[in-house]
Design a protein around this motif. Structure first.
Motif, mmCIF file in Angstrom:
data_model
loop_
_atom_site.group_PDB
_atom_site.id
_atom_site.type_symbol
_atom_site.label_atom_id
_atom_site.label_comp_id
_atom_site.label_asym_id
_atom_site.label_seq_id
_atom_site.Cartn_x
_atom_site.Cartn_y
_atom_site.Cartn_z
ATOM 1 N N ASP A 113 0.834 -1.208 0.000
ATOM 2 C CA ASP A 113 0.000 0.000 0.000
ATOM 3 C C ASP A 113 0.868 1.257 0.000
ATOM 4 O O ASP A 113 0.643 2.193 -0.779
ATOM 5 N N THR A 116 2.560 1.656 -3.355
ATOM 6 C CA THR A 116 1.589 2.091 -4.365
ATOM 7 C C THR A 116 1.413 3.604 -4.286
ATOM 8 O O THR A 116 1.448 4.314 -5.295
ATOM 9 N N THR A 117 1.249 4.077 -3.069
ATOM 10 C CA THR A 117 1.098 5.518 -2.877
ATOM 11 C C THR A 117 2.350 6.265 -3.312
ATOM 12 O O THR A 117 2.273 7.287 -4.010
ATOM 13 N N LEU A 120 2.752 6.496 -7.060
ATOM 14 C CA LEU A 120 1.827 7.466 -7.633
ATOM 15 C C LEU A 120 2.263 8.892 -7.348
ATOM 16 O O LEU A 120 2.380 9.728 -8.254
ATOM 17 N N SER A 175 3.257 21.507 -2.764
ATOM 18 C CA SER A 175 2.053 21.510 -1.932
ATOM 19 C C SER A 175 2.405 21.129 -0.500
ATOM 20 O O SER A 175 2.995 20.082 -0.240
ATOM 21 N N LEU A 178 0.734 17.854 0.556
ATOM 22 C CA LEU A 178 1.394 16.686 -0.010
ATOM 23 C C LEU A 178 2.687 16.389 0.751
ATOM 24 O O LEU A 178 3.017 15.233 1.012
ATOM 25 N N MET A 181 1.731 14.761 4.090
ATOM 26 C CA MET A 181 1.333 13.372 3.885
ATOM 27 C C MET A 181 2.567 12.500 3.688
ATOM 28 O O MET A 181 2.671 11.411 4.229
ATOM 29 N N THR B 116 -3.823 21.697 -5.981
ATOM 30 C CA THR B 116 -2.562 21.148 -6.488
ATOM 31 C C THR B 116 -2.474 19.666 -6.146
ATOM 32 O O THR B 116 -2.151 18.827 -6.992
ATOM 33 N N THR B 117 -2.796 19.352 -4.911
ATOM 34 C CA THR B 117 -2.762 17.954 -4.489
ATOM 35 C C THR B 117 -3.777 17.123 -5.254
ATOM 36 O O THR B 117 -3.478 16.023 -5.727
ATOM 37 N N LEU B 120 -2.749 16.386 -8.816
ATOM 38 C CA LEU B 120 -1.700 15.369 -8.873
ATOM 39 C C LEU B 120 -2.254 13.981 -8.583
ATOM 40 O O LEU B 120 -2.053 13.034 -9.341
ATOM 41 N N VAL B 121 -2.971 13.863 -7.496
ATOM 42 C CA VAL B 121 -3.416 12.536 -7.056
ATOM 43 C C VAL B 121 -4.506 11.977 -7.966
ATOM 44 O O VAL B 121 -4.415 10.840 -8.435
ATOM 45 N N ALA B 124 -3.299 11.122 -11.522
ATOM 46 C CA ALA B 124 -2.436 9.941 -11.502
ATOM 47 C C ALA B 124 -3.257 8.689 -11.230
ATOM 48 O O ALA B 124 -2.994 7.621 -11.798
ATOM 49 N N ALA B 125 -4.264 8.813 -10.383
ATOM 50 C CA ALA B 125 -5.091 7.642 -10.071
ATOM 51 C C ALA B 125 -5.860 7.181 -11.298
ATOM 52 O O ALA B 125 -6.023 5.981 -11.545
ATOM 53 N N ALA B 173 -6.610 3.802 -7.695
ATOM 54 C CA ALA B 173 -5.215 3.477 -7.406
ATOM 55 C C ALA B 173 -5.116 2.284 -6.466
ATOM 56 O O ALA B 173 -4.082 1.628 -6.391
ATOM 57 N N GLY B 174 -6.192 2.010 -5.740
ATOM 58 C CA GLY B 174 -6.214 0.821 -4.904
ATOM 59 C C GLY B 174 -5.356 0.900 -3.663
ATOM 60 O O GLY B 174 -4.841 -0.109 -3.198
ATOM 61 N N SER B 175 -5.220 2.093 -3.098
ATOM 62 C CA SER B 175 -4.422 2.222 -1.881
ATOM 63 C C SER B 175 -5.278 2.779 -0.747
ATOM 64 O O SER B 175 -5.892 3.831 -0.869
ATOM 65 N N ARG B 176 -5.282 2.044 0.348
ATOM 66 C CA ARG B 176 -6.080 2.483 1.490
ATOM 67 C C ARG B 176 -5.587 3.826 2.002
ATOM 68 O O ARG B 176 -6.372 4.721 2.327
ATOM 69 N N ARG B 177 -4.270 3.989 2.077
ATOM 70 C CA ARG B 177 -3.728 5.243 2.590
ATOM 71 C C ARG B 177 -4.095 6.415 1.699
ATOM 72 O O ARG B 177 -4.437 7.498 2.167
ATOM 73 N N LEU B 178 -4.035 6.205 0.421
ATOM 74 C CA LEU B 178 -4.400 7.276 -0.499
ATOM 75 C C LEU B 178 -5.878 7.629 -0.324
ATOM 76 O O LEU B 178 -6.253 8.808 -0.357
ATOM 77 N N MET B 181 -6.212 9.717 2.868
ATOM 78 C CA MET B 181 -5.735 11.085 2.645
ATOM 79 C C MET B 181 -6.779 11.884 1.878
ATOM 80 O O MET B 181 -7.049 13.042 2.196
#
Lengths: 253, 253
Positions: A113, A116-117, A120, A175, A178, A181, B116-117, B120-121, B124-125, B173-178, B181
């Motif tokens: 995980d 993956t983050t 990305l 950012s 970001l 995080m 901005t975040t 990006l996120v 990308a996802a 993206a399949g990430s729990r942390r993402l 956030m």
DNA sequence: CTTGCCGGATTGCTCAACAATACGTACGGT
DNA sequence: ACCGTACGTATTGTTGAGCAATCCGGCAAG
């Protein structure tokens, strides 16, 4: 020195906001603010615990009993609980109701995980157009710090510089959120580093790759930099997963 | 119902890990676990405050005095302080030492930072290769929910569905942390929505664009989806910045 | 071997108190 | 009228003790 890792806690969220639109006649004081010991006991407590956890003084799985820990640290149970809530929110510690707080143990799923983050975020950050020169310089500085540490066999500092390198990469995106995080993510990651048999053999080979990536970024070859970074992260992830599998096998027998 | 927004707090981090390797004869119980009211007072407190803040019941800048709030909510001051620490860590509230906690006021810099975040996120996802079909379906579901809400003029639900849409995008993206956030980021963003004169005119035009983006994703045209998303986010950011500038101007006179 | 029960220990939460700090206000000097 | 100071008050920071709720270990019974 080795206490460099402490850093300011991600706590105490920078009240006024990053706005501070230029025209203030009192710029330059914002830096001095942290000197003014305006940190609460809870913040200092959280910093201390975070440092201990990251440094490996409190291995994953360790229970932090409230009464004992409070007496040990010379603070009240209530104050300690506030600090625990912060660390739990950061993921360094897990809070099991009516059982207690334990230093977080990250499993293979967590490593996947996290990477993956990272893939990305870091790759996307590298491709940022017109990144602030300040951030690019910071990347180079991190590389040089790492190389100096390697030359003097300060392996712990090598690891610290490596994380600084990746923080700097994310900073390309410009950012604050970001960055925060990422700081938390990398702090979590340090929990996993301890499973590697000898950390220096883990970090050392990546220093050269960092240098290469830094050069690519400086030259504006962002696509190639992103590809190198992806490969880098894939390898590191695989290596960590191997370490975890090994530890799991050892534990089983 | 309007209470739909409550959701489980980002707290209480999913202890054991996602392993649970299939062969257990007692599968199917993991779902029942959440039914067992295993939530602490602090979590419920944080959820309640978060909901109030997000819903606009507590406008930005409001001070939450400890003694008064504790009596009002029927909890102890210490318990309330623990909840405040969580919310402060999420950025919904700021904690000024010896002054108190206030509902966060986001300025233009914060909005730029958040977008901005997001750019990006989210972009990308969207480009994630081989996203889980489950996540793609969730995106479509969010769009349909939004369209239904528009048809019945439930503007508040339109906004909720919009945020759900963007959460679903990040889930690609399949990430729990993402995901976590993002949830926090979008919660922060809701603080800004209140500056818009009438929220429905703000959200409504984006529903069509969401639908178009969803279609592009379903067709695997990720590059175009990312471009549409970027345009979407740029427009939304500009609109919010306009709203903030307007409010600032009003406040000045 | 499983089930039920009990006692000890720990956590969840509350309450009350005191110290430290910030803010509003009145005072005095210029 | 303006400015700086001193003071009183309200709020926060932190502590300590206390009780109910819950978990864990062991032990007895089936």
């Amino acid at each position: 020195m080795s206490q460099g890792g402490s850093s300011a806690g991600p706590d105490s969220g920078d009240a006024g906001g990053s706005g501070n639109s230029g025209t203030s006649p009192l710029a330059g004081l914002s830096g001095a603010r942290v000197l003014l010991d305006r940190t609460s006991t809870v913040s200092k407590l959280a910093d201390a615990l975070r440092a201990q956890i990251i440094e490996g003084g409190l291995p994953p799985g360790t229970q932090l009993a409230e009464h004992a820990a409070a007496k040990e640290l010379g603070v009240s149970r209530n104050t300690l609980r506030e600090a625990f809530r912060l660390l739990a929110h950061e993921g360094l510690v897990i809070h099991e109701p009516h059982r207690g707080v334990f230093v977080r143990t990250l499993d293979a799923g967590d490593v996947r995980d996290i990477y993956t983050t990272r893939r990305l975020v870091e790759c996307a950050a590298v491709r940022t157009e017109g990144p602030p020169p300040r951030a690019v310089a910071e990347i180079r500085a991190a590389v040089e710090t790492a190389e100096a540490a390697v030359a003097e066999s300060r392996w712990h500092d090598v690891g610290t510089a490596d994380l600084r390198f990746h923080s700097a990469i994310v900073a390309l995106a410009g950012s604050r959120r970001l960055n925060d995080m990422t700081r938390r993510l990398l702090a979590e990651l340090r929990l996993v580093f301890h499973v590697m048999a000898d950390p220096h053999r883990f970090h050392e080979p990546y220093v050269h790759r960092n240098a290469a990536i830094a050069t690519l970024i400086e030259q504006g070859r962002t696509r190639e930099a992103a590809e190198a970074l992806t490969a880098y992260l894939d390898d590191a992830e695989a290596q960590l997963l191997g370490g975890i599998a090994e530890r799991t096998r050892d534990r089983r027998r």
